[in-house]
Design an enzyme around this catalytic site. Structure first.
Site, short mmCIF file in Angstrom:
data_model
loop_
_atom_site.label_atom_id
_atom_site.label_comp_id
_atom_site.label_asym_id
_atom_site.label_seq_id
_atom_site.Cartn_x
_atom_site.Cartn_y
_atom_site.Cartn_z
N HIS A 290 0.83 -1.21 0.12
CA HIS A 290 0.03 0.07 0.16
C HIS A 290 0.75 1.09 0.01
O HIS A 290 1.79 1.48 1.10
CB HIS A 290 -0.85 0.08 1.07
N HIS A 333 0.22 3.63 11.35
CA HIS A 333 1.32 4.43 11.64
C HIS A 333 1.19 5.52 12.53
O HIS A 333 0.43 5.93 13.10
CB HIS A 333 1.49 4.86 10.10
N GLU A 339 -3.04 15.29 10.89
CA GLU A 339 -4.16 15.00 9.98
C GLU A 339 -5.59 15.10 10.59
O GLU A 339 -5.84 14.59 11.59
CB GLU A 339 -4.19 13.37 9.59
N HIS A 363 -5.77 13.09 14.17
CA HIS A 363 -4.81 12.36 14.33
C HIS A 363 -3.48 13.45 14.47
O HIS A 363 -2.91 13.52 13.40
CB HIS A 363 -4.57 11.23 13.58
N HIS A 369 -2.44 5.72 14.81
CA HIS A 369 -3.75 5.47 14.37
C HIS A 369 -3.51 4.54 12.99
O HIS A 369 -2.69 4.15 12.52
CB HIS A 369 -4.24 6.70 13.91
#
Length: 439
Positions: A290, A333, A339, A363, A369
């Site tokens: 990803h 991560h 964010e 976050h 998170h």
């Protein structure tokens, strides 16, 4: 005459021109001794006069009256829930991962300005770095009120209801699934036909632009041709109006005897623009792993440090997932960026429950998170056939600075006190064997 499509993003030296009356736009010079139709020439600069050509932004406006004309001195205007960095840390809520359900749309008559509520602030408006994340919820049009923000450019992201935005440069209709950017210092008003809700990013720093594509090459992501500028339109109204200004975190008002939206023609590269998020062309992994979420960056506001943004505006649009032997949702991560996330429609693939359109999450930097437990186990055991994620559109306002919570956000009734419980069922699968213990 108009050029309505951006050949390049604003700020890259390209010039647009449009006129609402034939011959209103001077040719060959910017400020003739007498303008056609008896108009006034006025320059609006979005950069220092001596900025390099590629980043020098200005537009020439040809208007019925110059904007300097108003009948009363500015006086304070109160918008107590619209906050600006640096703000006093009066929120008692400890640090942590946070999520909210949608804010309610007011039942009482509320216009755009009074419908803005600040969730986070970051940086320092006095040194022109950082940002603020807001939600808006309102139901009434600005009839004789007009606004400009001297502190920042504004990025609006509708979630419920279309916005009809009348700027000095012309008009926009902005529906959910589209965004609009209004430059610092530009006068506008917002009209609606019913309840409206959405998100707003207030950018104190360098202006939004397109990110460099690097190895991606010349195509994909957001393409410049899909950004739209307005055609000139003017309002000839000789009745009392009000102009409200945000300046260094404070709000002021003054009265004028006419509409300030009286620009008959303009040319330049300092302009508002809108963009349909459905035209974003995502790229992704076509074998395994990803990729970082930065591949979904629509706009970036750079900082003084290369590769570290003052703000990134990132979306998670409909797309195909085809990676093999891969955990396809975003991984767990911790990140140097902070964010603020919202959902415009559908479902976000990393959050099976609790994150709904109109909701938001925060976050902050270096706080862990990632997918909730339902999303983790579903993705870990899924049959990895090609899968289309459809009917979804999430976004992030992401910044290098910590996003400090406002008192309003800390006490908001829609805050999900049990948000961290979404990771409670993530248990150990370690038993000392390579296969692990999965049951």
């Amino acid at each position: 005459m108009s050029k309505n499509d951006l050949d390049y993003m604003p700020g890259f030296g390209n010039d647009f021109e449009t006129e609402a009356l034939p011959g209103a736009l001077p040719q060959g010079q910017n400020s003739p001794q007498k303008c056609a139709y008896g108009l006034y020439a006025e320059q609006l600069s979005g950069s220092p006069f001596t900025a390099p050509r590629g980043t020098n932004e200005r537009s020439w406006l040809y208007r019925i009256r110059p904007s300097v004309r108003h009948t009363k001195r500015f006086k304070p205007f109160q918008l107590p829930l619209w906050k600006t960095a640096p703000q006093k840390l009066d929120a008692e809520l400890p640090i942590g991962q946070l999520r909210w359900d949608p804010v309610p749309i007011p039942e009482e008559k509320t216009d755009f300005l009074h419908g803005v509520k600040t969730i986070t602030t970051a940086g320092d408006v006095y040194t022109q770095v950082g940002m603020a994340s807001h939600v808006y919820a309102f139901n009434a049009s600005m009839e004789d009120d007009h606004f400009f923000n001297a502190d920042a450019e504004l990025l609006l992201v509708p979630e419920v209801g279309s916005l009809h935005i009348f700027t000095e440069m012309g008009k926009f209709d902005v529906a959910p699934g589209e965004i609009v950017v209004i430059p610092r210092g530009m006068v506008f008003k917002v009209s609606v036909e019913g309840p409206s809700r959405g998100y707003m990013c207030e950018n104190y720093g360098a202006k939004f632009t397109l990110p460099d594509r690097g190895p991606i090459g010349a195509n994909c992501l957001a393409n410049p041709r899909d950004f739209k500028t307005p055609v000139a339109a003017f309002e000839q109204k000789d009745t009392p109006c009000r102009v409200i200004v945000k300046w260094c975190g404070n709000f002021y008002e003054t009265e004028i005897p006419h509409s300030p939206l009286d620009v008959v023609a303009w040319h330049g590269n300092y302009t508002p623009y809108k963009y349909d998020l459905a035209t974003y062309s995502p790229v992704g992994s076509i074998l395994f792993d990803h990729p970082d979420p930065s591949i979904f960056t629509v706009l970036t506001a750079p900082s003084g440090e290369e590769g570290t943004a003052n703000i990134d505006f990132v979306i998670f649009p409909p797309r195909w997932l085809v990676a093999e032997h891969t955990f396809r949702p975003p991984w767990y991560h911790r990140n140097i960026m902070s964010e603020f996330m919202g959902l415009i429609q559908g479902q976000y693939d990393a959050k099976e429950e609790g994150f709904v359109p109109g909701g938001m999450s925060l976050h902050n930097m270096m706080l862990p998170h990632g997918p909730d437990s339902g999303g983790f186990y579903k993705a870990s055991n899924a049959d990895l056939k090609p899968q289309k994620l459809d009917n979804t559109m999430a976004f992030m306002f992401e910044t290098r600075f910590p996003q400090l919570l406002t008192d309003y956000a800390a006490k908001l009734e829609t805050q999900q006190d049990n948000y961290i419980d979404c990771w409670e069922d993530l248990k150990s699968h370690f038993d000392g064997t390579p296969e692990g213990k999965w049951d």
